[in-house]
Scaffold this motif. Structure first.
Motif, PDB file in Angstrom:
ATOM      1  N   GLU A 170       0.826  -1.194   0.000  1.00 51.95           N
ATOM      2  CA  GLU A 170       0.000   0.000   0.000  1.00 51.95           C
ATOM      3  C   GLU A 170       0.872   1.260   0.000  1.00 51.95           C
ATOM      4  O   GLU A 170       0.585   2.228  -0.703  1.00 51.95           O
ATOM      5  N   GLY A 171       1.952   1.228   0.771  1.00 47.93           N
ATOM      6  CA  GLY A 171       2.868   2.365   0.786  1.00 47.93           C
ATOM      7  C   GLY A 171       3.541   2.562  -0.558  1.00 47.93           C
ATOM      8  O   GLY A 171       3.733   3.695  -1.011  1.00 47.93           O
ATOM      9  N   GLN A 172       3.903   1.465  -1.214  1.00 47.55           N
ATOM     10  CA  GLN A 172       4.503   1.564  -2.545  1.00 47.55           C
ATOM     11  C   GLN A 172       3.520   2.162  -3.543  1.00 47.55           C
ATOM     12  O   GLN A 172       3.895   2.991  -4.378  1.00 47.55           O
ATOM     13  N   PHE A 173       2.271   1.746  -3.445  1.00 49.33           N
ATOM     14  CA  PHE A 173       1.240   2.297  -4.334  1.00 49.33           C
ATOM     15  C   PHE A 173       1.067   3.792  -4.095  1.00 49.33           C
ATOM     16  O   PHE A 173       1.037   4.588  -5.043  1.00 49.33           O
ATOM     17  N   VAL A 174       0.965   4.193  -2.821  1.00 51.20           N
ATOM     18  CA  VAL A 174       0.796   5.612  -2.496  1.00 51.20           C
ATOM     19  C   VAL A 174       1.987   6.414  -2.997  1.00 51.20           C
ATOM     20  O   VAL A 174       1.828   7.490  -3.580  1.00 51.20           O
ATOM     21  N   LEU A 175       3.194   5.905  -2.792  1.00 50.85           N
ATOM     22  CA  LEU A 175       4.387   6.605  -3.263  1.00 50.85           C
ATOM     23  C   LEU A 175       4.324   6.801  -4.773  1.00 50.85           C
ATOM     24  O   LEU A 175       4.594   7.897  -5.281  1.00 50.85           O
ATOM     25  N   GLY A 176       3.959   5.744  -5.481  1.00 53.84           N
ATOM     26  CA  GLY A 176       3.848   5.860  -6.934  1.00 53.84           C
ATOM     27  C   GLY A 176       2.832   6.895  -7.356  1.00 53.84           C
ATOM     28  O   GLY A 176       3.081   7.700  -8.273  1.00 53.84           O
ATOM     29  N   MET A 177       1.677   6.918  -6.690  1.00 50.57           N
ATOM     30  CA  MET A 177       0.627   7.879  -7.046  1.00 50.57           C
ATOM     31  C   MET A 177       1.048   9.306  -6.712  1.00 50.57           C
ATOM     32  O   MET A 177       0.754  10.245  -7.451  1.00 50.57           O
ATOM     33  N   LEU A 178       1.730   9.488  -5.581  1.00 53.69           N
ATOM     34  CA  LEU A 178       2.204  10.825  -5.209  1.00 53.69           C
ATOM     35  C   LEU A 178       3.191  11.347  -6.250  1.00 53.69           C
ATOM     36  O   LEU A 178       3.157  12.525  -6.628  1.00 53.69           O
TER      37      LEU A 178
END
Length: 415
Positions: free
Chosen positions: A291-299
């Motif tokens: 989930e953190g990797q996904f959020v980082l990518g979206m940011l």
């Protein structure tokens, strides 16, 4: 507004700036400068959009005249904004905003906004229907559904007595009560009912066919495929991801720590807040949290000041390999942007296996047009569009209608 409509006057520019509150608590509707009298000669060129894009109805965005139901739509946006703190649609450009008014689905209010009941949400969402015939036929019917009509005699007193809330400090506010599971279930059922009633016969048939195929498709895709990009099991580090950082991300992005973060949640987060979330997202991503990797990518994709497409690609790729469906879809879209349609198709398949509506839509596009090495298959396209429609993905309805009419050039897949 109901009285104005009875007199044949359509306002065409309902927005907060045109709604003023007088000292005695009365709401005044201002600026009838672009109002139209029903049946009068048109004063604007045909095809010219009239109004404010943030509050314009889809038919106005297309340059249509608009009628009473256009005002219903605009007022529904104002009410949605009053409850959620932001309008249902936003974009960086006027063109993108107009496209959102025409095709995007507003985020649910239940359970995101405390105190909103399923019936109130249903009334506002009906007012926000894309097609005029799917909205309330009159402003009075909208008022009745909202429960506002019965409050009219007390309205000015309510407004006067509530004025202090405008100046109240956030820490003095009453604790938020989260909607319970029953409210959420009612909200989702009413939302599905609205989507179902909006479909034509062909689309409804597609939904039924798609639903019948869901179990078989899920079984097939769950087995996976022998490709180099196959998702890897979650690493042991993921279990050790700092819970404090994850809670901080969810609270800032979703307004709640419950449930995974989805791409649509970012729509309501300001760029300033997104920039502040970069640190926690990096901490989580480094710990191997999907989930953190996904959020980082979206940011890194969604924040102008942080834009780094290559780093975003790497973060989304790591998350996608841990079977995070929203990461898989957005990674597929990046592959699609790079013209790597075969890889995009594979990631869409993996996200669809987990029930992702956007993935269903794009697989329908790939089946319809034979992209990514897939053979053209109208039946599969219909099934995928049907599943996306069942999951309330609005663009799939337009795509299915385009496919059914043979007007491929009008498909949202090509826009």
């Amino acid at each position: 507004m109901s009285y104005a409509h009875e007199m044949g006057v359509i306002h065409r520019d309902i927005k907060p700036a045109n709604l003023m509150i007088s000292n005695d608590g009365r709401v005044k509707i201002m600026d009838f400068g672009i109002a139209r009298v029903r049946g009068s000669v048109r004063l604007t060129r045909s095809g010219t959009a009239v109004g404010t894009p943030l509050y314009m109805s889809p038919e106005q965005c297309r340059g249509g005249e608009g009628d009473e139901r256009s005002d219903v739509y605009s007022l529904a946006i104002v009410l949605y904004e009053m409850l959620a703190g932001k309008p249902p649609f936003s974009a960086d450009t006027e063109y993108d905003l107009i496209q959102a008014q025409i095709a995007a689905t507003p985020a649910p209010l239940v359970p995101r906004i405390a105190g909103v009941t399923p019936s109130l949400e249903a009334a506002i969402m009906t007012g926000l229907a894309k097609k005029p015939e799917q909205r309330f036929a009159t402003m009075r019917a909208f008022s009745d559904a909202l429960g506002a009509t019965v409050l009219r005699p007390d309205a000015t007193g309510i407004i006067r007595n509530a004025t202090h809330l405008i100046e109240a400090r956030a820490e003095d506010a009453e604790p938020v009560r989260k909607s319970d599971a029953i409210d959420v279930a009612k909200s989702r059922f009413l939302r599905f009912s609205r989507g179902w009633s909006a479909l034509g016969g062909v689309a409804k048939g597609a939904v039924l066919v798609g639903g019948a195929a869901c179990v078989a498709a899920g079984f097939y895709f769950a087995k996976g495929s022998d490709v180099a990009d196959a998702p890897k099991p979650a690493s042991p580090a993921a279990a050790r991801a700092p819970s404090a950082e994850l809670s901080q991300l969810r609270l800032a992005i979703k307004g709640s720590t419950a449930g995974a973060i989805h791409a649509s949640d970012f729509e309501y987060v300001t760029n300033g807040v997104k920039a502040q979330l970069l640190g926690p997202a990096k901490t989580l991503a480094a710990a191997g949290d999907a989930e953190g990797q996904f959020v980082l990518g979206m940011l890194l994709l969604d924040t102008p000041a942080l834009l780094d497409v290559n780093a975003a690609f790497d973060a989304l790729n790591q998350s996608a390999r841990q079977n995070y469906p929203d990461a898989q879809v957005n990674l597929a879209l990046l592959h699609q942007r790079r013209k790597e349609l075969d890889k995009a198709s594979l990631w869409f398949e993996k996200a669809a296996a987990q029930g992702n509506a956007k993935a269903y839509f794009w697989l329908g596009c790939y089946d319809q047009f034979g992209w990514g090495g897939r053979p053209k298959d109208t039946q599969k396209a219909v099934e995928h569009y049907g599943r996306a429609i069942a999951a309330h993905y609005v663009l799939a309805t337009d795509a299915l209608q385009s496919l059914s009419s043979g007007a491929a050039a009008g498909s949202p897949c090509l826009k």
